[in-house]
Scaffold this motif. Sequence first.
Motif, PDB file in Angstrom:
ATOM      1  N   ALA A 130       0.834  -1.206   0.000  1.00 20.26           N
ATOM      2  CA  ALA A 130       0.000   0.000   0.000  1.00 20.26           C
ATOM      3  C   ALA A 130       0.866   1.253   0.000  1.00 20.26           C
ATOM      4  O   ALA A 130       0.617   2.204  -0.753  1.00 20.26           O
ATOM      5  CB  ALA A 130      -0.928  -0.007   1.220  1.00 20.26           C
ATOM      6  N   ARG A 189       3.903   1.550  -1.054  1.00 16.75           N
ATOM      7  CA  ARG A 189       4.600   1.650  -2.337  1.00 16.75           C
ATOM      8  C   ARG A 189       3.702   2.297  -3.390  1.00 16.75           C
ATOM      9  O   ARG A 189       4.190   2.955  -4.301  1.00 16.75           O
ATOM     10  CB  ARG A 189       5.011   0.240  -2.773  1.00 16.75           C
ATOM     11  CG  ARG A 189       5.969   0.188  -3.903  1.00 16.75           C
ATOM     12  CD  ARG A 189       6.572  -1.196  -4.068  1.00 16.75           C
ATOM     13  NE  ARG A 189       7.716  -1.379  -3.189  1.00 16.75           N
ATOM     14  CZ  ARG A 189       8.224  -2.569  -2.841  1.00 16.75           C
ATOM     15  NH1 ARG A 189       7.648  -3.679  -3.278  1.00 16.75           N
ATOM     16  NH2 ARG A 189       9.272  -2.638  -2.066  1.00 16.75           N
ATOM     17  N   GLN A 190       2.429   2.097  -3.234  1.00 14.90           N
ATOM     18  CA  GLN A 190       1.522   2.737  -4.187  1.00 14.90           C
ATOM     19  C   GLN A 190       1.334   4.234  -3.889  1.00 14.90           C
ATOM     20  O   GLN A 190       1.308   5.046  -4.813  1.00 14.90           O
ATOM     21  CB  GLN A 190       0.157   2.047  -4.159  1.00 14.90           C
ATOM     22  CG  GLN A 190      -0.837   2.653  -5.152  1.00 14.90           C
ATOM     23  CD  GLN A 190      -2.254   2.647  -4.634  1.00 14.90           C
ATOM     24  OE1 GLN A 190      -2.631   1.785  -3.856  1.00 14.90           O
ATOM     25  NE2 GLN A 190      -3.044   3.620  -5.072  1.00 14.90           N
ATOM     26  N   THR A 191       1.208   4.562  -2.614  1.00 19.50           N
ATOM     27  CA  THR A 191       0.821   5.944  -2.300  1.00 19.50           C
ATOM     28  C   THR A 191       1.990   6.925  -2.236  1.00 19.50           C
ATOM     29  O   THR A 191       1.774   8.128  -2.315  1.00 19.50           O
ATOM     30  CB  THR A 191       0.064   6.017  -0.952  1.00 19.50           C
ATOM     31  OG1 THR A 191       0.906   5.528   0.068  1.00 19.50           O
ATOM     32  CG2 THR A 191      -1.194   5.172  -0.997  1.00 19.50           C
ATOM     33  N   TYR A 226       0.759   0.468  -9.150  1.00 20.88           N
ATOM     34  CA  TYR A 226       1.495   1.300  -8.200  1.00 20.88           C
ATOM     35  C   TYR A 226       1.423   2.782  -8.532  1.00 20.88           C
ATOM     36  O   TYR A 226       2.094   3.596  -7.911  1.00 20.88           O
ATOM     37  CB  TYR A 226       2.957   0.838  -8.083  1.00 20.88           C
ATOM     38  CG  TYR A 226       3.069  -0.459  -7.325  1.00 20.88           C
ATOM     39  CD1 TYR A 226       2.957  -0.481  -5.944  1.00 20.88           C
ATOM     40  CD2 TYR A 226       3.230  -1.674  -7.988  1.00 20.88           C
ATOM     41  CE1 TYR A 226       3.018  -1.666  -5.237  1.00 20.88           C
ATOM     42  CE2 TYR A 226       3.292  -2.866  -7.296  1.00 20.88           C
ATOM     43  CZ  TYR A 226       3.189  -2.851  -5.919  1.00 20.88           C
ATOM     44  OH  TYR A 226       3.245  -4.024  -5.216  1.00 20.88           O
TER      45      TYR A 226
END
Lengths: 227, 227, 227, 227, 227, 227
Positions: D83, D85-87, D224
């Motif tokens: 999570a 790494r996505q934001t 991502y």
Amino acid sequence: MRLLLVNANTSRNITEHLAAEARLSLPAGWQLNTATGAFGAAVIQSRRDCAVAEHACIEAVEARMADCDAVVVGVSLDTGLWALRQTLAVPVVGLLEASLLTACLVGGRYGLVVMGRQTVPLYRELVVRHGQAARLAGIEAIAAGAPEVYAAPEQFESTLADAANRLVAGGAESVILVGAVVAGMHRRLQPRVAVPLLDGMACAVTQACGLAGLALPKPGAGSYRLS
Amino acid sequence: MRLLLVNANTSRNITEHLAAEARLSLPAGWQLNTATGAFGAAVIQSRRDCAVAEHACIEAVEARMADCDAVVVGVSLDTGLWALRQTLAVPVVGLLEASLLTACLVGGRYGLVVMGRQTVPLYRELVVRHGQAARLAGIEAIAAGAPEVYAAPEQFESTLADAANRLVAGGAESVILVGAVVAGMHRRLQPRVAVPLLDGMACAVTQACGLAGLALPKPGAGSYRLS
Amino acid sequence: MRLLLVNANTSRNITEHLAAEARLSLPAGWQLNTATGAFGAAVIQSRRDCAVAEHACIEAVEARMADCDAVVVGVSLDTGLWALRQTLAVPVVGLLEASLLTACLVGGRYGLVVMGRQTVPLYRELVVRHGQAARLAGIEAIAAGAPEVYAAPEQFESTLADAANRLVAGGAESVILVGAVVAGMHRRLQPRVAVPLLDGMACAVTQACGLAGLALPKPGAGSYRLS
Amino acid sequence: MRLLLVNANTSRNITEHLAAEARLSLPAGWQLNTATGAFGAAVIQSRRDCAVAEHACIEAVEARMADCDAVVVGVSLDTGLWALRQTLAVPVVGLLEASLLTACLVGGRYGLVVMGRQTVPLYRELVVRHGQAARLAGIEAIAAGAPEVYAAPEQFESTLADAANRLVAGGAESVILVGAVVAGMHRRLQPRVAVPLLDGMACAVTQACGLAGLALPKPGAGSYRLS
Amino acid sequence: MRLLLVNANTSRNITEHLAAEARLSLPAGWQLNTATGAFGAAVIQSRRDCAVAEHACIEAVEARMADCDAVVVGVSLDTGLWALRQTLAVPVVGLLEASLLTACLVGGRYGLVVMGRQTVPLYRELVVRHGQAARLAGIEAIAAGAPEVYAAPEQFESTLADAANRLVAGGAESVILVGAVVAGMHRRLQPRVAVPLLDGMACAVTQACGLAGLALPKPGAGSYRLS
Amino acid sequence: MRLLLVNANTSRNITEHLAAEARLSLPAGWQLNTATGAFGAAVIQSRRDCAVAEHACIEAVEARMADCDAVVVGVSLDTGLWALRQTLAVPVVGLLEASLLTACLVGGRYGLVVMGRQTVPLYRELVVRHGQAARLAGIEAIAAGAPEVYAAPEQFESTLADAANRLVAGGAESVILVGAVVAGMHRRLQPRVAVPLLDGMACAVTQACGLAGLALPKPGAGSYRLS
């Protein structure tokens, strides 16, 4: 030395066709005998056909098991292979299995050309069952089924060559022409394909006779011992 | 709704035993019918037994296919499962398959306890064939074969519980007690094992009736369409 | 018997939609209760959304855990599934998980149709996490995301059917329509697709209630015991 | 350059312990900041603990995301990693992930030593989730859990070394000492183990700062990207 | 600290090109030395080239092993990597290996762009050999080989960017530009590709120097100990 | 027809030993020629040995390639196999590869007995590289290395038989005795082992001569074409 070629379907003309091809690969010192399934489908094309043919195949071979030194199961779905391997004391080899292992020796990944789109899952499952999925580049089906191609093989040469070449474009470094009824067609298709074309019958006869030469003992333990 | 339970071996007493267990899991509104193989082994224990029973199983079911809404193949080797799934319009479920999928819902990896060391490869191959190897923690065999355990199940309770507990120590978060003849033994063994014990018959009846409830159409394409 | 359906996102209208679908598959003797996430995204679409919803889902269920016999996590990303399975004594089943396992019983490999191209990696990872990659034929995404499809489902029927048919052409023998918001759409799409279309909610309700019927004990060892 | 170390559990003394270890591996030109979870478990030991900590971890980092150039998630279960790494626009690295990838560079297969037998499935699943199972030689657990070892690490040195040496005997060519609370213990255990012992914190700080040096752009596509 | 960059082919101009790129990623406190293969191919393009270069690479490094703290094998086929890792006491890192592991930290699955269609099998096999196939989204080849691209890189920018974008469309969340001769081209291609482009040299220098910082001991057991 | 047997190490006495064994499996109509590596290790035991021997092996074969119809690489690590397969127009077969594929025909999973514990990782990697890991039951090492066993084979018969029997207990349905220097020892060990013992040299000679009989064309595409 005597090689028994069993055709698990009930079509004696296919048995003859397969036998003629098998003889082309028979090593010196070997003679060929044949057996044909007594019941089941004329050409195996479905899961049910294959299951019934397994029984027919076992019975056909067991009636002849006293006088053979190796067995080739002449069906591209390797019908009855595992059961026969358990009950016989001599080597038993299937067409697809022999093709897959021989293709490994050619190098890289291989592709399969099969007949009838609905057979693709059967062959994919069979490759997995043999533990050979790691070397599979892909499977290409032509729409026509085995009976149609058997009836007029020359009409399908271009279609089959195209399927093989799609596999090459996708990374296949050899191509297996799958189906007992097309045994021998690789000779005419090879000039149109840039990588080696493997024929199940040639591979299976070679592997079965080679394996007989190793003279391995019958297992006394495990799932292949005589029960 | 009618569930057909087919016993692929020829032992009618085993059919009765299986039917009694199946009834314990039958949902409201379902009745149970049974069929028994007409030829082949009394208890399936080898690769050859399984191949012949596949044919017997298909014939036994097809004779009854007009009057059923779901089928359970009452053999832990899932004998004939794939062929029947193709030829029937109603759901067909096997004991091992149903156990493996149900164990996935319990969580983590599962172990298998089987009878007869020579059957371990058969079950390992079957797990792979079902595409379920990623969740397999291990397989433990007891030395005694299915007929011996069936004859005197109470004598093998400790041996079976020990095998299950070895699997738990090795990371299994559920254990499947494999073998049609031990259907129901999980009730007596459960108090000795710290993780859920799964019974193939209970899982298969539940899955088959549940699947019938989904009322999925018969495939019109692929390897499971009617050929 | 009481089934608790938890919607991990915060949209009560989606909870109602899911509940209506769940009731269609509810076995006799079961009643349905619902819970909705108290915080997080209105529709879960990203990795962050999913991580926060996991917490919301756990809290929503734990507030109701005294009065339920099985839980369905009504989110196609199976949000919170593993944590709830550990903390509860009753079965917990997720939409995707239930669909994958049910598709195995249909036979062959399955395909997934998902909404929003950026969600493909999430579902691919989830299939791997469930140990089910061996049966995956492929994943096809439509460009529109879940909120768009939920707002006007009839506008996306053709797009979804086309995606399903691409999977069939690629070898899928069943297709899972993925996404809580499309629960029920399989009824309208099925006539356009030649293989069974699976709906996550129907599969999950059936599996959860079936599993409850097995009355398995709570594990006393391993990663799912109460800590 | 600023590295943010987040401790997903709520124990500030563990945050301090981790920070002290992290500073030992910090490259020249980097400073360390820390964050601690505001809610959840004091030490993460179960599936539920991990799920709740994921939310706490995300919130703790997002409160600080303006002033950091890389993030290390200081939990051996890589809680919240995907999570975050996505934001975030900067690199995010987890302890286990960094250890696994670094062990690949050491060569051959690696083993994991973990604390608490019930955590073995969690770490096995995590290795699969990272796509790294092909290099896993095995996982050995000691009976004591993380809190016990943290309280008196010197009492567990022999037990941990024995576990590592069992892995070496089984083919591990490096061993990862898993668990945030044992960060640094590798220095005292290394003399007792014949292959390199990897410490998650040292690996993660090195990988996170190295990745920041590559200055890769934030993805504009895929799972991502910022949603 | 001294990093030794070895070029396993015999082209000193390529060594210079690689060294210039390597210096861009060299951490503070490190100096770069180079070595070049004394025999074999000018550019490694085939299985035979690679096998001979392996020997050349080993000899080139061993002549310099006294004065280095880490080694980068500057060949995208990781030629000689495993042998050098065994014989040296310092870290040895290959270009492809470093790219694959770094791509894992970026998240999701990665794709490879390679030069020359006949090299695709070599890279696919290498990914498997590194145990990294689980994260591979695909490999795309351009028709031109490494020497052609090296001679006029600007002419191939569009072709390479198109190949990268095909991978992104197929699910790659990062793309590795494979080939020592294209080291540095990622800077010009990145603006045309929506996911991070990884350069083998940047990854390898970062990983090798990072690994040296961990100061791991030479294994005293296993296949990487000094024989 | 002429079979060229190449020994990749520099020990001419081993070449003679191998040649004597090879002749036992040579089909009618074939003669045997030999070649020996001109540089490198006397017995290949490490990663570095293997890498250097690859070059020696290629040179030794290429000096003789005009007068052979098939090649057996007489090294159990299949040293140089892939490079030679690319550069030659005739079949090239390695000892381990041939054993693995032949074991598949025997049925079930196979085990490997190797000499020297530090070689286990090399053989495990080689099985993976050949795409054959799915059929591997396990690898058992004896402590003694190849030179010791070669010097006094009769002293190690019990140790080797014990290792084979451990594999059988673990599920192996055939066992491969790995190592060029033990070629022929299977004859004395077979009476002590309940499943077939496979000898690499017998398998490789059989497979190489069989493959020559298929007369497959040299690939004109892919990674094995002449570059």
